[in-house]
Motif scaffolding. Structure first.
Motif, PDB file in Angstrom:
ATOM      1  N   VAL A 267      -2.052  -6.714  -6.463  1.00  0.00           N
ATOM      2  CA  VAL A 267      -3.472  -6.342  -6.504  1.00  0.00           C
ATOM      3  C   VAL A 267      -3.660  -5.168  -5.551  1.00  0.00           C
ATOM      4  CG1 VAL A 267      -5.835  -7.082  -6.101  1.00  0.00           C
ATOM      5  CG2 VAL A 267      -4.172  -8.691  -7.047  1.00  0.00           C
ATOM      6  N   ILE A 268      -3.989  -4.006  -6.086  1.00  0.00           N
ATOM      7  CA  ILE A 268      -4.163  -2.822  -5.255  1.00  0.00           C
ATOM      8  C   ILE A 268      -5.553  -2.856  -4.630  1.00  0.00           C
ATOM      9  CG2 ILE A 268      -5.034  -1.301  -7.066  1.00  0.00           C
ATOM     10  CD1 ILE A 268      -3.093   0.854  -5.834  1.00  0.00           C
ATOM     11  N   ASN A 269      -5.634  -2.561  -3.341  1.00  0.00           N
ATOM     12  CA  ASN A 269      -6.893  -2.661  -2.613  1.00  0.00           C
ATOM     13  C   ASN A 269      -7.726  -1.397  -2.799  1.00  0.00           C
ATOM     14  OD1 ASN A 269      -5.835  -5.047  -1.684  1.00  0.00           O
ATOM     15  ND2 ASN A 269      -5.185  -4.204   0.288  1.00  0.00           N
ATOM     16  N   PRO A 270      -9.045  -1.530  -2.754  1.00  0.00           N
ATOM     17  CA  PRO A 270      -9.889  -0.321  -2.777  1.00  0.00           C
ATOM     18  C   PRO A 270      -9.653   0.519  -1.524  1.00  0.00           C
ATOM     19  CG  PRO A 270     -11.185  -2.299  -3.233  1.00  0.00           C
ATOM     20  CD  PRO A 270      -9.844  -2.761  -2.751  1.00  0.00           C
ATOM     21  N   GLN A 271      -9.968   1.797  -1.617  1.00  0.00           N
ATOM     22  CA  GLN A 271      -9.785   2.695  -0.480  1.00  0.00           C
ATOM     23  C   GLN A 271     -10.739   2.317   0.649  1.00  0.00           C
ATOM     24  OE1 GLN A 271     -10.321   6.847  -1.363  1.00  0.00           O
ATOM     25  NE2 GLN A 271      -9.408   7.529   0.552  1.00  0.00           N
ATOM     26  N   VAL A 272     -10.227   2.337   1.868  1.00  0.00           N
ATOM     27  CA  VAL A 272     -11.038   2.052   3.046  1.00  0.00           C
ATOM     28  C   VAL A 272     -11.373   3.366   3.747  1.00  0.00           C
ATOM     29  CG1 VAL A 272     -10.057  -0.234   3.349  1.00  0.00           C
ATOM     30  CG2 VAL A 272      -8.998   1.702   4.482  1.00  0.00           C
ATOM     31  N   SER A 273     -12.357   3.319   4.627  1.00  0.00           N
ATOM     32  CA  SER A 273     -12.807   4.525   5.316  1.00  0.00           C
ATOM     33  C   SER A 273     -11.717   5.044   6.253  1.00  0.00           C
ATOM     34  CB  SER A 273     -14.077   4.226   6.107  1.00  0.00           C
ATOM     35  OG  SER A 273     -15.104   3.782   5.235  1.00  0.00           O
ATOM     36  N   ASN A 274     -11.703   6.357   6.391  1.00  0.00           N
ATOM     37  CA  ASN A 274     -10.786   7.047   7.317  1.00  0.00           C
ATOM     38  C   ASN A 274      -9.326   6.710   7.038  1.00  0.00           C
ATOM     39  OD1 ASN A 274     -13.007   8.175   8.743  1.00  0.00           O
ATOM     40  ND2 ASN A 274     -13.222   6.268   9.900  1.00  0.00           N
ATOM     41  N   SER A 275      -8.978   6.612   5.756  1.00  0.00           N
ATOM     42  CA  SER A 275      -7.597   6.306   5.386  1.00  0.00           C
ATOM     43  C   SER A 275      -6.893   7.513   4.778  1.00  0.00           C
ATOM     44  CB  SER A 275      -7.574   5.146   4.386  1.00  0.00           C
ATOM     45  OG  SER A 275      -8.283   5.481   3.201  1.00  0.00           O
ATOM     46  N   ALA A 276      -7.443   8.705   4.982  1.00  0.00           N
ATOM     47  CA  ALA A 276      -6.867   9.887   4.334  1.00  0.00           C
ATOM     48  C   ALA A 276      -6.924  11.074   5.282  1.00  0.00           C
ATOM     49  CB  ALA A 276      -7.618  10.201   3.035  1.00  0.00           C
ATOM     50  N   THR A 277      -6.152  12.087   4.925  1.00  0.00           N
ATOM     51  CA  THR A 277      -6.203  13.404   5.544  1.00  0.00           C
ATOM     52  C   THR A 277      -6.391  14.404   4.406  1.00  0.00           C
ATOM     53  OG1 THR A 277      -3.820  13.831   5.391  1.00  0.00           O
ATOM     54  CG2 THR A 277      -4.602  12.580   7.316  1.00  0.00           C
ATOM     55  N   PRO A 278      -6.504  15.692   4.700  1.00  0.00           N
ATOM     56  CA  PRO A 278      -6.641  16.639   3.586  1.00  0.00           C
ATOM     57  C   PRO A 278      -5.472  16.625   2.617  1.00  0.00           C
ATOM     58  CG  PRO A 278      -7.338  17.665   5.634  1.00  0.00           C
ATOM     59  CD  PRO A 278      -6.742  16.340   6.002  1.00  0.00           C
ATOM     60  N   THR A 307     -10.212  14.308 -17.861  1.00  0.00           N
ATOM     61  CA  THR A 307      -9.374  13.169 -18.235  1.00  0.00           C
ATOM     62  C   THR A 307      -9.897  11.919 -17.559  1.00  0.00           C
ATOM     63  OG1 THR A 307      -7.448  14.603 -18.421  1.00  0.00           O
ATOM     64  CG2 THR A 307      -7.040  12.227 -18.268  1.00  0.00           C
ATOM     65  N   PRO A 308     -10.402  10.940 -18.316  1.00  0.00           N
ATOM     66  CA  PRO A 308     -10.890   9.713 -17.678  1.00  0.00           C
ATOM     67  C   PRO A 308      -9.773   9.002 -16.943  1.00  0.00           C
ATOM     68  CG  PRO A 308     -11.612   9.850 -19.972  1.00  0.00           C
ATOM     69  CD  PRO A 308     -10.604  10.932 -19.769  1.00  0.00           C
ATOM     70  N   ALA A 309     -10.151   8.287 -15.870  1.00  0.00           N
ATOM     71  CA  ALA A 309      -9.148   7.591 -15.062  1.00  0.00           C
ATOM     72  C   ALA A 309      -8.462   6.484 -15.835  1.00  0.00           C
ATOM     73  CB  ALA A 309      -9.813   7.025 -13.803  1.00  0.00           C
ATOM     74  N   ALA A 310      -9.164   5.888 -16.809  1.00  0.00           N
ATOM     75  CA  ALA A 310      -8.590   4.773 -17.550  1.00  0.00           C
ATOM     76  C   ALA A 310      -7.671   5.212 -18.675  1.00  0.00           C
ATOM     77  CB  ALA A 310      -9.711   3.904 -18.132  1.00  0.00           C
ATOM     78  N   ASP A 311      -7.648   6.520 -18.971  1.00  0.00           N
ATOM     79  CA  ASP A 311      -6.812   7.012 -20.064  1.00  0.00           C
ATOM     80  C   ASP A 311      -5.427   7.300 -19.530  1.00  0.00           C
ATOM     81  OD1 ASP A 311      -5.738   8.032 -22.307  1.00  0.00           O
ATOM     82  OD2 ASP A 311      -7.180   9.656 -22.583  1.00  0.00           O
ATOM     83  N   GLN A 338      -9.156  13.570  -6.312  1.00  0.00           N
ATOM     84  CA  GLN A 338      -9.068  12.166  -6.674  1.00  0.00           C
ATOM     85  C   GLN A 338      -7.681  11.878  -7.256  1.00  0.00           C
ATOM     86  OE1 GLN A 338     -12.273  11.249  -9.333  1.00  0.00           O
ATOM     87  NE2 GLN A 338     -13.798  11.181  -7.712  1.00  0.00           N
ATOM     88  N   TYR A 339      -7.114  10.776  -6.823  1.00  0.00           N
ATOM     89  CA  TYR A 339      -5.795  10.364  -7.314  1.00  0.00           C
ATOM     90  C   TYR A 339      -5.881   8.919  -7.792  1.00  0.00           C
ATOM     91  CZ  TYR A 339      -3.592  14.553  -5.455  1.00  0.00           C
ATOM     92  OH  TYR A 339      -3.226  15.857  -5.215  1.00  0.00           O
ATOM     93  N   GLU A 340      -5.162   8.670  -8.868  1.00  0.00           N
ATOM     94  CA  GLU A 340      -5.112   7.337  -9.473  1.00  0.00           C
ATOM     95  C   GLU A 340      -3.805   6.660  -9.053  1.00  0.00           C
ATOM     96  OE1 GLU A 340      -6.156   5.800 -13.912  1.00  0.00           O
ATOM     97  OE2 GLU A 340      -4.576   7.283 -13.734  1.00  0.00           O
ATOM     98  N   PHE A 341      -3.915   5.438  -8.540  1.00  0.00           N
ATOM     99  CA  PHE A 341      -2.749   4.712  -8.038  1.00  0.00           C
ATOM    100  C   PHE A 341      -2.616   3.371  -8.755  1.00  0.00           C
ATOM    101  CE2 PHE A 341      -3.696   7.596  -4.590  1.00  0.00           C
ATOM    102  CZ  PHE A 341      -2.446   7.948  -4.110  1.00  0.00           C
ATOM    103  N   ALA A 358      -6.447   2.087  -9.282  1.00  0.00           N
ATOM    104  CA  ALA A 358      -7.492   2.356  -8.290  1.00  0.00           C
ATOM    105  C   ALA A 358      -7.502   3.849  -8.003  1.00  0.00           C
ATOM    106  CB  ALA A 358      -7.252   1.571  -7.003  1.00  0.00           C
ATOM    107  N   VAL A 359      -8.693   4.373  -7.768  1.00  0.00           N
ATOM    108  CA  VAL A 359      -8.862   5.802  -7.501  1.00  0.00           C
ATOM    109  C   VAL A 359      -9.104   6.004  -6.011  1.00  0.00           C
ATOM    110  CG1 VAL A 359     -10.240   7.854  -7.975  1.00  0.00           C
ATOM    111  CG2 VAL A 359      -9.728   6.243  -9.813  1.00  0.00           C
ATOM    112  N   TYR A 360      -8.306   6.868  -5.398  1.00  0.00           N
ATOM    113  CA  TYR A 360      -8.435   7.224  -3.984  1.00  0.00           C
ATOM    114  C   TYR A 360      -8.785   8.712  -3.884  1.00  0.00           C
ATOM    115  CZ  TYR A 360      -6.419   2.899  -2.055  1.00  0.00           C
ATOM    116  OH  TYR A 360      -6.189   1.607  -1.676  1.00  0.00           O
ATOM    117  N   MET A 361      -9.397   9.092  -2.767  1.00  0.00           N
ATOM    118  CA  MET A 361      -9.781  10.493  -2.550  1.00  0.00           C
ATOM    119  C   MET A 361      -9.217  10.994  -1.229  1.00  0.00           C
ATOM    120  SD  MET A 361     -13.741  10.852  -3.799  1.00  0.00           S
ATOM    121  CE  MET A 361     -13.675  12.601  -3.440  1.00  0.00           C
TER     122      MET A 361
END
Length: 646
Positions: A267-278, A307-311, A338-341, A358-361
């Protein structure tokens, strides 16, 4: 008694005592002081103590593994009896310089140690995660083995019960058959016994007639009985059946103890705050089962706008990475993208189904401050910027740092959760600030934008190109306007709702802060102009000062160009004011609280006129040229003292 600490290298070497005396007869002897530490061999030092009248000089030396000894210092033949103050100061400067170098060295070492500590803490955290993963996998394997053990015992118990039941039924059948055969043997014995007794009675009979009558039937019965051959074989065997037990399922279970089942879908978790860099993202997932996992495989790809994320049948190429933990940091990504994981789990048996996507940014790109659209005054600044990100951001953070006259920066203050691309910041008068803007999304804040310097010495604004009459040209810096000699035909002019159509005019930035504001205007003597303030909704097809939404000073040349006329217009009316010296540098002072707008001849420090009114709304500086010429705005200057006297 004074204590001096002398630093050599990076450690404390000596502590010496200075003894004061007013006379040689009462001078105390210097005692030896033991220093219980190893000291490197050093050259001799001279400690100079200065008091009210008497100076005492003591020479000391340090030798390795020796105690510290103090000796009275006797100047050499080439030295003066008393060191000069300059030499004492130089000696102290050298000591302080050495002390400063030592501090810098210690600070560098401490910084390196702190970096090492951080690295060790990170490595320790990584080891702890691996330890927890191993412990978790061991617990799952132990539960799996215990479950198999219970399943095997349950299966064997079931087989035992089935076999015991079959043996009981077979025993019952054998006993019933033997009992039936035993009853048949008993009946045969009874019949033979009856025939024997009948023959014996017949044999003992003396009556010949009765003998002859009964002998023949008895003989027939005996013959018939003799013809019958009794079955003396057992109707059942004494041995029980021993069928081969079918324990293939038990064998399968026993063999499967060493075979771990394929894991279920993570089960992939949703993105949490401050979990990314540029350029990177930290992705986490979890398992809600007792599966044993050897490694995980994380798949990802960028999400395109069309391109939809679900496609999953279209889109860019998919990248993947293998990890052993339930988290992974993915690098070399694009900012504000946005990246799909999705993720799968693998063990020795097989691969699990893929998790839900799940989509992360990633963190946004730094915003761009639009300096031409920024304005400031002694008490505030209006900062505008643009996102320059294709994907929307959640909010913006404005950071401001006050800078001193020496260029040193102060404490950083932040204004967070700014929803739009502009912010009105309250500042202190007479200061200078560096302004930065960050864009924020769920991944975290972006890098700082380029610094924008704001000075609160005076009011700063720019001319708004979108309000300018088509005949006007605005300079690149936004502070000057030009009206050319060539008249444009009406067909070549482009007007819109915000453009002045009748008056060759332009507005400056809105001044949205209460308080005092001051700016200056430079013009040539023979230029006809209008300068003042106007509401934002002032009519664009009227002249400045001709309505009740604008206040302005007008300069008009007579047809002979020998006389200058000045008017101070509001609603088309002007008081009768005569100005003898033509101003070419006019100062304007706006005071919202007092409701005044004043005009000054800057060169003469002369007050020209003041409008008294209650401004219902914030106003724009306004400027117009009634004949070809140029006009320059000088803003960002402090209001002169004479302005405050009005």
């Amino acid at each position: 008694m004074d204590l001096y600490e002398v630093f050599t290298g990076s450690r404390l070497d000596v502590i010496t005592e200075e003894v004061l005396s007013g006379d040689e007869e009462h001078q105390e002897e210097v005692k030896e002081e033991e220093v219980n530490r190893d000291l490197p061999t050093k050259e001799a030092f001279v400690v100079v103590s200065e008091k009210a009248e008497t100076r005492t000089f003591q020479r000391f030396s340090t030798d390795t593994n020796d105690s510290l000894r103090f000796e009275a210092y006797v100047p050499s033949s080439g030295e003066e009896g008393t060191p000069s103050p300059d030499s004492s100061v130089d000696g102290h400067d050298d000591v302080f310089e050495e002390h400063k170098k030592s501090e810098n060295k210690v600070n560098n070492i401490r910084t390196k140690l702190e970096e090492k500590v951080v690295e060790m803490e990170n490595f320790s955290g990584h080891l702890e995660e691996i330890f927890l993963t191993v412990e978790d996998n061991f617990g799952r394997q132990e539960q799996h083995l215990e479950q198999h053990y219970n399943d095997v015992l349950q299966t064997l118990s079931q087989r035992y019960d089935e076999r015991a039941t079959a043996l009981g039924e077979e025993k019952k059948r054998k006993l019933e058959a033997l009992y039936t055969q035993l009853l048949g043997c008993g009946r045969t014995l009874d019949a033979s016994k009856d025939l024997i007794e009948t023959a014996q009675e017949l044999y003992r009979t003396e009556d010949k007639r009765l003998f002859l009558q009964a002998v023949m039937p008895t003989m027939k019965r005996i013959e018939e009985f003799a013809k019958e051959k009794p079955d003396l074989t057992l109707v059942t065997t004494l041995e029980f059946d021993r069928p081969l037990a079918n324990l293939s399922d038990v064998k399968t279970m026993m063999d499967s103890i060493n075979i771990v089942p394929a894991p279920s879908a993570p089960v992939i978790n949703p993105q949490v705050s401050n979990s990314a860099t540029p350029t990177s993202l930290r992705v986490c997932w979890s398992l809600f089962s007792d599966d044993s996992v050897e490694y995980y495989e994380l798949y990802y790809r960028p999400v395109l706008e069309d391109t939809p994320a679900a496609d999953s049948t279209k889109g860019p190429d998919v990248s993947n990475v293998k990890v052993k933990e339930t988290h992974c940091s993915v690098g070399e990504l694009l900012p504000n993208a946005q990246y799909e994981f999705w993720v799968t789990a693998t063990n020795t048996t097989g691969i699990s189904p893929a998790s839900e996507k799940a989509v992360y940014m990633t963190v946004p790109s730094p915003p761009f401050i639009r300096q031409r659209e920024c304005s400031s005054c002694p008490e505030a600044a209006l900062i505008r910027w643009e996102s320059r990100n294709t994907n929307p951001v959640d909010s913006y953070t404005v950071e401001l740092i006050e800078t001193g006259t020496d260029g040193q920066s102060g404490v950083t203050e932040s204004i967070v959760a700014v929803p739009t691309c502009e912010s009105l910041i309250q500042l202190q008068s007479g200061r200078q600030y560096l302004i930065y803007v960050r864009a924020v999304n769920i991944g975290g804040p972006s890098e700082r934008s380029e610094a924008f310097t704001v000075s609160t010495t005076g009011t700063i604004f720019h001319l708004l190109q979108d309000t300018a009459h088509p005949c006007l040209s605005i300079s690149e810096d936004g502070f000057s306007m030009f009206y050319g000699d060539e008249e444009l035909p009406l067909s070549a002019m482009t007007f819109d709702d915000n453009t002045f159509a009748r008056c060759v005019a332009v507005l400056g930035d809105l001044i949205p802060v209460r308080g005092r504001h001051y700016w200056e205007v430079e013009v040539e003597e023979d230029t006809e102009y209008r300068i003042g303030v106007a509401y934002e909704d002032t009519q664009r097809n009227s002249y400045l000062g001709g309505t009740n939404t604008s206040w302005c000073m007008r300069h008009v040349l007579t047809p002979s160009r020998r006389k200058h006329k000045y008017e101070f217009l509001h609603s088309g009316w002007s008081p009768d004011i005569r100005i003898t010296v033509n101003p070419v540098r006019i100062g304007l002072s706006l005071n919202y609280e007092r409701g005044i707008l004043s005009f000054f001849n800057v060169d003469l420090e002369q007050h020209l006129h003041t409008f008294y009114c209650s401004f219902l709304h914030y106003v724009h500086p306004c400027f117009a040229l009634d004949n070809p010429g140029a006009l320059t705005v000088r803003n960002g200057v402090a209001a002169p003292e004479y302005v405050h006297l009005v």
